[in-house]
Design a protein around this motif. Sequence first.
Motif, PDB file in Angstrom:
ATOM      1  N   ALA A 142      60.285  27.430  12.803  1.00  0.00           N
ATOM      2  CA  ALA A 142      59.321  27.665  11.721  1.00  0.00           C
ATOM      3  C   ALA A 142      59.968  27.436  10.355  1.00  0.00           C
ATOM      4  O   ALA A 142      59.388  26.798   9.472  1.00  0.00           O
TER       5      ALA A 142
ATOM      6  N   ILE B 193      53.638  24.900  12.864  1.00  0.00           N
ATOM      7  CA  ILE B 193      54.116  26.233  13.248  1.00  0.00           C
ATOM      8  C   ILE B 193      53.192  26.832  14.310  1.00  0.00           C
ATOM      9  O   ILE B 193      53.649  27.414  15.294  1.00  0.00           O
TER      10      ILE B 193
ATOM     11  N   PHE C  77      62.259  30.260  17.743  1.00  0.00           N
ATOM     12  CA  PHE C  77      60.979  30.062  17.052  1.00  0.00           C
ATOM     13  C   PHE C  77      61.120  30.262  15.548  1.00  0.00           C
ATOM     14  O   PHE C  77      60.577  29.490  14.751  1.00  0.00           O
TER      15      PHE C  77
ATOM     16  N   ASN D  86      60.511  23.703   9.791  1.00  0.00           N
ATOM     17  CA  ASN D  86      59.267  22.992   9.487  1.00  0.00           C
ATOM     18  C   ASN D  86      58.886  23.143   8.025  1.00  0.00           C
ATOM     19  O   ASN D  86      58.344  22.218   7.410  1.00  0.00           O
ATOM     20  N   CYS D  87      59.168  24.308   7.468  1.00  0.00           N
ATOM     21  CA  CYS D  87      58.851  24.562   6.050  1.00  0.00           C
ATOM     22  C   CYS D  87      59.732  23.727   5.126  1.00  0.00           C
ATOM     23  O   CYS D  87      59.422  23.560   3.941  1.00  0.00           O
TER      24      CYS D  87
ATOM     25  N   ALA E 244      54.101  28.146  18.072  1.00  0.00           N
ATOM     26  CA  ALA E 244      54.121  29.612  18.169  1.00  0.00           C
ATOM     27  C   ALA E 244      53.818  30.195  19.551  1.00  0.00           C
ATOM     28  O   ALA E 244      54.635  30.966  20.078  1.00  0.00           O
TER      29      ALA E 244
END
Length: 322
Positions: free
Chosen positions: A185, A233, A181, A188-189, A237
């Motif tokens: 995350a 995100i 995860f 994705n940023c 999550a």
Amino acid sequence: MASDSSSFNIDAPRWDQSTFRGRLKHFFNVTDPRTAFVSEQELAWAKEMVEKSRAGDVPPGTRVEQLLYAKKLYDSAFHPDTGEKMNIIGRMSFQVPGGMIITGFMLQFYRTVPAVIFWQWVNQSFNALVNYTNRNAASPISVRQMALSYVTATTAAVATSVGMNMWTKRAPPLVGRWVPFVAVAAANCVNIPMMRQQELIQGICVKDRNQNELGLSQRAAAIGITQVVISRIVMAAPGMILLPVIMERLEKLHFMRKVKMLHLPLQVTLAGCFLLFMVPVACGLFPQECELPVSYLEPKLQDTIKAKYGDHVSSVCFNKGL
């Protein structure tokens, strides 16, 4: 529901898009995974019906229910900016079947470095296609930019995964299960802003309430992309945080120890259950058609709008993508 379709406005939202509840209903409708598997003929019919309805040329005898279904298929498969059919893997309606498989495998095979690298690569390939498919199509992106975005995001995901795997070797097993995860995350940023960097450089088209184009805004692009990053995100999550806890407990059961071959399909199925709800929830966090006060735009664009419209235009709209 009335069956007369002659005066039906097919583009009017069925639910209030200014509220989270309305957006949630809308995205439950258009991200329905069943729509990803309808035939090409049915999609062609849906597009034809939507176009005829917009032109005021609905075939006699057509019911409103048929138009609503056509719009559902149209919204699930055709880009809101261009009207072009999107590739099936990049559609938000494919997030559940595609995402559940990848998420399940990432969470199952997190212990060895080769497995981590492979599944993070698969996941970023999937994400890159989704990001490209759901971009604001008014801002073109070159093959070079796409390749750079893809390589950068994949590198970020793999480096995060491998680095954290090494760091958590002595930590409790559950901590290691959360590494995918964190990697997703982090990627994705990187992936989304990189894939849509042209919007940040040139700005995206902002319009007034009557859909008149007013100019390009980098600030609007930054807000839209930030909202998309947060949504992605949030989408991942619950499944990637809670599912490891669930599997950690299930795998201690005597029955589960005897049937280890069921661990992977169970994990994939549970990931699908999470995504079935989280895809529309995450998409509905922010309005797809965002609104910004003119005062927040770049000073030069503010001056241009005021010179042309005076105080008649107090806010602008833009499509943030998904």
